[in-house]
Design a protein around this motif. Structure first.
Motif, PDB file in Angstrom:
ATOM      1  N   LEU A   1       0.815  -1.207   0.000  1.00 13.06           N
ATOM      2  CA  LEU A   1       0.000   0.000   0.000  1.00 13.06           C
ATOM      3  C   LEU A   1       0.851   1.261   0.000  1.00 13.06           C
ATOM      4  CD1 LEU A   1      -2.863  -0.982   2.468  1.00 13.06           C
ATOM      5  CD2 LEU A   1      -3.183  -0.103   0.159  1.00 13.06           C
ATOM      6  N   ALA A   2       2.020   1.168   0.641  1.00  9.36           N
ATOM      7  CA  ALA A   2       2.899   2.333   0.702  1.00  9.36           C
ATOM      8  C   ALA A   2       3.379   2.740  -0.684  1.00  9.36           C
ATOM      9  CB  ALA A   2       4.090   2.040   1.614  1.00  9.36           C
ATOM     10  N   ASP A   3       3.392   1.785  -1.613  1.00 10.74           N
ATOM     11  CA  ASP A   3       3.816   2.096  -2.986  1.00 10.74           C
ATOM     12  C   ASP A   3       2.704   2.765  -3.785  1.00 10.74           C
ATOM     13  OD1 ASP A   3       6.297   0.989  -2.502  1.00 10.74           O
ATOM     14  OD2 ASP A   3       5.707  -1.003  -3.196  1.00 10.74           O
ATOM     15  N   GLY A   4       1.538   2.884  -3.179  1.00 10.76           N
ATOM     16  CA  GLY A   4       0.432   3.539  -3.859  1.00 10.76           C
ATOM     17  C   GLY A   4      -0.700   2.576  -4.164  1.00 10.76           C
ATOM     18  N   PRO A   5      -1.901   3.096  -4.388  1.00  7.87           N
ATOM     19  CA  PRO A   5      -3.051   2.239  -4.663  1.00  7.87           C
ATOM     20  C   PRO A   5      -2.975   1.626  -6.056  1.00  7.87           C
ATOM     21  CG  PRO A   5      -3.652   4.540  -4.918  1.00  7.87           C
ATOM     22  CD  PRO A   5      -2.247   4.526  -4.393  1.00  7.87           C
ATOM     23  N   THR A   6      -3.721   0.526  -6.241  1.00  3.62           N
ATOM     24  CA  THR A   6      -3.825  -0.077  -7.570  1.00  3.62           C
ATOM     25  C   THR A   6      -4.716   0.797  -8.441  1.00  3.62           C
ATOM     26  OG1 THR A   6      -3.646  -2.287  -6.603  1.00  3.62           O
ATOM     27  CG2 THR A   6      -4.465  -2.144  -8.858  1.00  3.62           C
ATOM     28  N   ARG A   7      -4.251   1.102  -9.629  1.00  5.45           N
ATOM     29  CA  ARG A   7      -5.048   1.904 -10.564  1.00  5.45           C
ATOM     30  C   ARG A   7      -5.967   0.978 -11.344  1.00  5.45           C
ATOM     31  NH1 ARG A   7      -3.714   3.464 -15.969  1.00  5.45           N
ATOM     32  NH2 ARG A   7      -5.130   5.104 -16.709  1.00  5.45           N
ATOM     33  N   PHE A   8      -7.264   1.276 -11.348  1.00  5.75           N
ATOM     34  CA  PHE A   8      -8.237   0.467 -12.075  1.00  5.75           C
ATOM     35  C   PHE A   8      -8.434   1.050 -13.466  1.00  5.75           C
ATOM     36  CE2 PHE A   8     -12.801  -0.435 -13.146  1.00  5.75           C
ATOM     37  CZ  PHE A   8     -12.638  -1.792 -13.386  1.00  5.75           C
ATOM     38  N   THR A   9      -8.145   0.250 -14.492  1.00  4.28           N
ATOM     39  CA  THR A   9      -8.262   0.717 -15.878  1.00  4.28           C
ATOM     40  C   THR A   9      -9.487   0.148 -16.586  1.00  4.28           C
ATOM     41  OG1 THR A   9      -6.940  -1.145 -16.721  1.00  4.28           O
ATOM     42  CG2 THR A   9      -5.746   0.847 -16.027  1.00  4.28           C
ATOM     43  N   GLY A  10     -10.253  -0.666 -15.860  1.00  2.00           N
ATOM     44  CA  GLY A  10     -11.306  -1.443 -16.490  1.00  2.00           C
ATOM     45  C   GLY A  10     -12.526  -0.674 -16.944  1.00  2.00           C
ATOM     46  N   TYR A  11     -12.638   0.609 -16.581  1.00  2.00           N
ATOM     47  CA  TYR A  11     -13.768   1.384 -17.099  1.00  2.00           C
ATOM     48  C   TYR A  11     -13.631   1.613 -18.609  1.00  2.00           C
ATOM     49  CZ  TYR A  11     -15.104   2.535 -12.282  1.00  2.00           C
ATOM     50  OH  TYR A  11     -15.503   2.472 -10.967  1.00  2.00           O
ATOM     51  N   SER A  12     -12.389   1.645 -19.096  1.00  2.00           N
ATOM     52  CA  SER A  12     -12.175   1.996 -20.507  1.00  2.00           C
ATOM     53  C   SER A  12     -11.515   0.891 -21.319  1.00  2.00           C
ATOM     54  CB  SER A  12     -11.313   3.263 -20.600  1.00  2.00           C
ATOM     55  OG  SER A  12     -10.068   3.065 -19.942  1.00  2.00           O
TER      56      SER A  12
ATOM     57  N   GLY B   1     -19.543   2.584  -8.076  1.00  2.00           N
ATOM     58  CA  GLY B   1     -18.223   2.379  -8.651  1.00  2.00           C
ATOM     59  C   GLY B   1     -18.189   1.228  -9.629  1.00  2.00           C
ATOM     60  N   GLY B   2     -19.363   0.635  -9.952  1.00  2.00           N
ATOM     61  CA  GLY B   2     -19.414  -0.551 -10.791  1.00  2.00           C
ATOM     62  C   GLY B   2     -19.285  -0.253 -12.279  1.00  2.00           C
ATOM     63  N   THR B   3     -19.288  -1.323 -13.055  1.00  2.00           N
ATOM     64  CA  THR B   3     -19.197  -1.200 -14.509  1.00  2.00           C
ATOM     65  C   THR B   3     -20.603  -1.232 -15.100  1.00  2.00           C
ATOM     66  OG1 THR B   3     -18.954  -3.592 -14.803  1.00  2.00           O
ATOM     67  CG2 THR B   3     -16.947  -2.305 -14.535  1.00  2.00           C
ATOM     68  N   HIS B   4     -20.827  -0.427 -16.138  1.00  2.00           N
ATOM     69  CA  HIS B   4     -22.174  -0.261 -16.685  1.00  2.00           C
ATOM     70  C   HIS B   4     -22.160  -0.228 -18.201  1.00  2.00           C
ATOM     71  CE1 HIS B   4     -24.397   0.524 -12.931  1.00  2.00           C
ATOM     72  NE2 HIS B   4     -23.234   0.991 -12.503  1.00  2.00           N
ATOM     73  N   VAL B   5     -23.337  -0.433 -18.795  1.00  2.00           N
ATOM     74  CA  VAL B   5     -23.514  -0.318 -20.238  1.00  2.00           C
ATOM     75  C   VAL B   5     -23.515   1.161 -20.623  1.00  2.00           C
ATOM     76  CG1 VAL B   5     -24.819  -2.475 -20.357  1.00  2.00           C
ATOM     77  CG2 VAL B   5     -26.035  -0.320 -20.000  1.00  2.00           C
ATOM     78  N   GLU B   6     -23.431   1.440 -21.939  1.00  2.00           N
ATOM     79  CA  GLU B   6     -23.455   2.829 -22.395  1.00  2.00           C
ATOM     80  C   GLU B   6     -24.880   3.320 -22.645  1.00  2.00           C
ATOM     81  OE1 GLU B   6     -21.213   0.636 -23.929  1.00  2.00           O
ATOM     82  OE2 GLU B   6     -19.576   1.380 -22.674  1.00  2.00           O
ATOM     83  N   HIS B   7     -25.780   2.407 -22.998  1.00  2.00           N
ATOM     84  CA  HIS B   7     -27.181   2.732 -23.248  1.00  2.00           C
ATOM     85  C   HIS B   7     -28.030   1.624 -22.635  1.00  2.00           C
ATOM     86  CE1 HIS B   7     -26.366   6.017 -26.133  1.00  2.00           C
ATOM     87  NE2 HIS B   7     -25.309   5.287 -26.462  1.00  2.00           N
ATOM     88  N   SER B   8     -29.199   1.987 -22.122  1.00  2.00           N
ATOM     89  CA  SER B   8     -30.021   1.010 -21.414  1.00  2.00           C
ATOM     90  C   SER B   8     -30.426  -0.165 -22.292  1.00  2.00           C
ATOM     91  CB  SER B   8     -31.266   1.692 -20.831  1.00  2.00           C
ATOM     92  OG  SER B   8     -32.098   2.202 -21.868  1.00  2.00           O
TER      93      SER B   8
END
Length: 893
Positions: A462-473, A680-687
């Motif tokens: 953790l001291a090295d920094g948080p994990t970056r989440f790239t999964g939104y894109s 904070g979850g993953t979602h579709v672009e259109h319903s």
């Protein structure tokens, strides 16, 4: 000084001193060892344990707390509350003893004009740990306290630890002298009523070892392993106690945030507080419990039969019961919650904005308890009758415990009703059973406490920094392996076949949170490959992948490529967006009170719990499903924005109860204002990308809490296709078009009911017709005539009782016993009836049942003249009859 000002002065004082003001965490603790947040330091516990790195060197907060260990004593003492507010200041390797003492003394004795509390320094005393001479010297140098107002105490009083191996250290408690009318002179050692503890300063400086098991968590039954890497400060000032002092009242119940609740009970009951000690206790219980319940519901707790829900249920029920004991029989929860809202919302505004939901849950629980009182009263009447029929005057403790444990019937109500009936209660027996239950609960709690995971190994990561989440894109990302762990220990490599934990500096794989299951996928490195089994977060910052190495090896420090299974992610996005759509549909159809209280979703499936106090009708379910699918077909835009929590609230965003959010939050909109939630979850672009949505079930998961389940996307298509095939199959069997299936089934069902009624009438007639022959066939056994028989298979329990009653009435003029058994394939029902002359001879139906139930593998009981039950061993009926004959005195048995 009003309590709200006391809170604000505390925060302002420490903010001026360079502390970060941290909002109160939820009463629902994230700590798996705790039901509730019990102290101000709980949200900071990971920092003190070294499980994560604090984002600030010093902090301050006013934390909402609930403690329930002494719930039975609330109201009896005048300075303990179930809910209370703990103000605290915390230092993480920054200042230590001198700084803590200086900050506390300045606030307590500083003038009102300078933001202090203006207490008279001459009325303040302190206690210190008996070996902590340094603190004695500091109190004298900084505060100018004379030696006679500094008292030393042992480890039980002035040494703090969490009760498990970890940080610990001496503490120094500050006391206020309330004056000679409250007790003798001599400081805290002489009287803790006169000298009221208002602030505790904990100096975390050591690491403690395992407990010897010979004493409590604060006793001297552990070794000090050595000093901590850094010295920390944890303090706690009781806001309610400080209000007692600054408002110059005798107890916490007379302060500005509790006395108005008592005043409302005075109005409702016609009683005056301060005239009847017993009534005063009950009014204090009402004040404490109604406030505690309101705050708990506000933070997302709902009544239930275990855990937090059980505590809340008990608080509401004790409130209602206390009100009835002072003569208030009409519902009170709505009124009391309204008073609490008005008193507490200046500090906790969500109590006002969310009051409709809070009130509804409380009122629903009150109604349920009033029904419990009605049903429990009936059960008590049966127990009373049985006790008197046996010639006893003491209601068994087991009976009182059963009423309490299964019906929620308070013991004080049982005692009161027993007295009215001329009975006493075996309180010792009741207390013993309650203590056995508490012992089991304490053992469970200890097991949970002992299972606290050691997360210190992640501290360096953790001291090295948080994990970056790239999964939104993106679904594929390169990342550096910053850690490999096997059985909690860091390793350099992991070989094929091993299941390990892997940490990357960045990852596209979603870690389970916010109700969404973790992603599936795989990780490929220069020397090997791994299958992703699970993804979790540590301290909400570090992403930990649980993987199985399927080929070659993984090496720490290497660059790997993390892949998300695209089919899995598509289904996950559909399900999570579908959850938001269903939530919005629920609120549109049922009203704004249908707020989400928890959720879970994975590819193709979603589950959502929401506040609602009645089952959904078929029409409601149909409308919710239709609204959801119309929103999906409308191809609503899905927009993600970021902002502060205040900005999210201004947008009308809904936050999930019990969740913890960062200062900057992610806001997901579907169709503009129609659905706006923090997520904070993953979602579709259109319903429309959600695909079809089908509700599959609706059920109750607690008082005032319902659950809907649904499938979406391809899984919804499969579900609907399976139902269509089933309808076609049934239509084929019935030889009617699919549209006529319901009508044909209804006709057949009605015809079946009629046939069953006719068969039941025939069986009853046959049994009645055999009654005379059975009486004529009675045999003399000991001092009674006995009719004992196994009835034809298929005889219902109701028919058995009817026939037994008929036989008993036919033989009412003589001592007689009737024992009838109705066996089936894997069970047996039985009834034993005893005539009045036989009862006078000492023959009791309940005793006879107890004698033979082992033979049929069952249980049963009842009154002296009639008892019944069932068993799981129909083959044991002959042995049961033989045992019955033996008990009655058959020499041949």
């Amino acid at each position: 000084m009003q309590t709200h000002e006391i809170r604000q002065r505390f925060l302002d004082h420490f903010e001026r001193a360079g502390h970060t003001v941290v909002p109160s965490a939820s009463l629902i603790s994230e700590d798996p060892t705790l039901l509730f947040t019990v102290a101000g330091m709980v949200p900071f516990k990971p920092y003190f344990l070294g499980q994560s790195t604090p984002p600030f060197p010093r902090a301050t907060s006013v934390q909402k707390c609930v403690r329930t260990l002494d719930i039975d004593n609330v109201g009896i003492t005048t300075r303990h509350n179930t809910f209370f507010q703990m103000a605290g200041n915390f230092s993480f390797g920054d200042y230590f003893k001198a700084g803590a003492i200086q900050h506390a003394w300045t606030l307590l004795t500083g003038s009102l004009a300078d933001g202090g509390y203006g207490l008279d320094p001459d009325r303040l005393w302190v206690t210190v740990f008996e070996k902590d001479d340094e603190s004695v010297q500091l109190w004298q140098e900084i505060a100018g306290l004379p030696a006679e107002r500094i008292q030393k105490m042992g480890m039980a009083d002035n040494f703090w630890s969490m009760g498990v191996p970890g940080p610990c250290g001496p503490c120094s408690e500050i006391y206020y002298d309330r004056g000679p009318s409250f007790g003798p002179d001599g400081g805290p050692l002489a009287s803790d009523e006169r000298y009221l503890e208002v602030w505790n300063l904990v100096f975390m400086q050591d690491m403690r070892g395992e407990s010897s098991g010979l004493g409590g968590s604060h006793a001297a039954d552990f070794d000090i392993l050595g000093p901590l890497p850094s010295q920390n400060i944890d303090t706690g000032l009781g806001v309610e106690r400080m209000a007692l002092v600054l408002q110059d009242v005798d107890n916490v119940y007379e302060t500005d945030l509790l006395r108005p609740i008592i005043s409302r009970m005075e109005e409702l009951s016609g009683r005056t507080y301060g005239q009847d000690p017993q009534a005063d206790i009950r009014m204090r219980v009402i004040a404490d419990h109604s406030r505690s319940a309101t705050l708990l519901i506000g933070d997302g707790v709902t009544p239930g039969n275990e855990g937090r829900g059980y505590v809340l249920r008990r608080l509401v029920r004790r409130t209602v019961r206390a009100a009835r004991l002072i003569g208030v029989t009409e519902p009170v929860i709505g009124t009391l919650f309204g008073v609490v809202r008005d008193l507490m919302s200046p500090s906790y505004p969500e109590l006002a904005t969310d009051f409709a939901r809070i009130e509804k849950i409380g009122v629903t629980e009150e109604k349920a308890f009033l029904r419990t009182i009605a049903s429990g009263t009936k059960l008590f009447a049966v127990a009373e009758q049985e006790t008197k029929a046996e010639g006893a005057t003491v209601l068994p403790g087991a009976t009182a415990f059963t009423l309490h444990d299964t019906q929620g019937f308070p013991i004080d109500l049982t005692l009161e009703m027993a007295a009215e009936a001329g009975l006493t209660v075996d309180v010792a027996g009741f207390t013993r059973l309650m203590e056995e239950q508490k012992t089991r609960a304490r053992a469970d709690a200890k097991a949970r406490k002992g299972s606290l995971a050691d997360l210190s190994v992640y501290r360096g990561l953790l001291a090295d920094g948080p994990t970056r989440f790239t999964g939104y894109s993106e679904l594929v990302s390169e990342g550096i392996v910053t850690g490999l762990l096997v059985d909690g220990a860091l390793v350099d490599t992991a070989a094929e076949g091993q299941v390990i934990e892997l940490v990357l500096d960045q990852t596209p794989l979603y870690a389970e949170s916010g109700g969404q299951d973790s992603d599936a996928g795989w990780i490929v490195g220069p020397h090997g490959r791994a299958e992703v089994l699970d993804v979790q977060k540590v301290d909400r910052k570090l992403t930990v992948h649980r993987v199985r190495v399927t080929d070659g090896e993984l090496v720490a420090g290497s660059t790997v490529t993390a892949h998300v299974d695209p089919e899995w992610r598509l289904g996950a996005r559909q399900a999570h967006s579908g959850t938001h759509v269903v939530h919005a549909a629920l609120r549109q159809v049922l009203g704004p009170q249908a707020l989400q209280a928890g959720s879970y979703n994975k590819p193709g499936y979603l589950r959502l719990d929401f506040s609602f106090d009645t089952a959904l009708t078929a029409a409601m379910r149909s409308e919710i499903e239709e609204v959801s699918n119309r929103a999906i077909r409308a191809d609503l835009g899905v927009r993600v924005v970021y902002g502060t929590q205040a900005e999210a609230a201004a947008m009308g965003a809904i936050a999930l109860f019990g969740e913890t959010y960062d200062d900057t939050v992610r806001i997901v909109e579907i169709g503009g204002p129609w659905s706006v939630e923090l997520c904070g979850g993953t979602h579709v672009e259109h319903s429309s990308q959600i695909g079809p949505l089908a509700l599959t079930s609706e059920s109750s998961v607690g008082s005032g809490l319902r659950r809907v389940e649904a499938v979406v996307g391809f899984e919804a298509f499969q579900h609907l296709a399976a139902e269509r095939a089933l309808v076609h199959q049934v239509a084929g069997l019935l030889k009617v078009p699919a549209a006529e299936v319901p009508g044909r089934i209804e006709t057949l069902t009605e015809r079946l009911r009629q046939v069953e009624k006719e068969l039941a009438a025939v069986r009853a007639a046959q049994l009645t017709g055999s009654a005379a022959a059975m009486v004529d066939g009675a045999t003399r056994v000991g001092a009674v005539d006995l009719v004992a028989a196994a009835l034809p298979e298929g005889t219902s329990a109701a028919d058995v009782r009817t026939l037994a009653t008929d036989l008993k009435n036919r033989m009412s003029g003589r001592p007689a016993v009737v024992a009838l058994f109705a066996p089936s394939a894997d069970a047996v029902a039985f009834v034993v009836a005893v005539t009045a002359p036989a009862v006078q001879l000492g023959v009791k139906a309940g005793d006879l049942v107890k004698a033979f139930v082992p033979q049929v593998g069952g249980r049963g009981g009842g009154k002296p003249d009639m008892a019944q039950g069932g068993g799981s061993n129909p083959a044991g009926v002959p042995a049961a009859i033989a045992e019955l004959r033996s008990v009655l005195g058959d020499d041949r048995a």
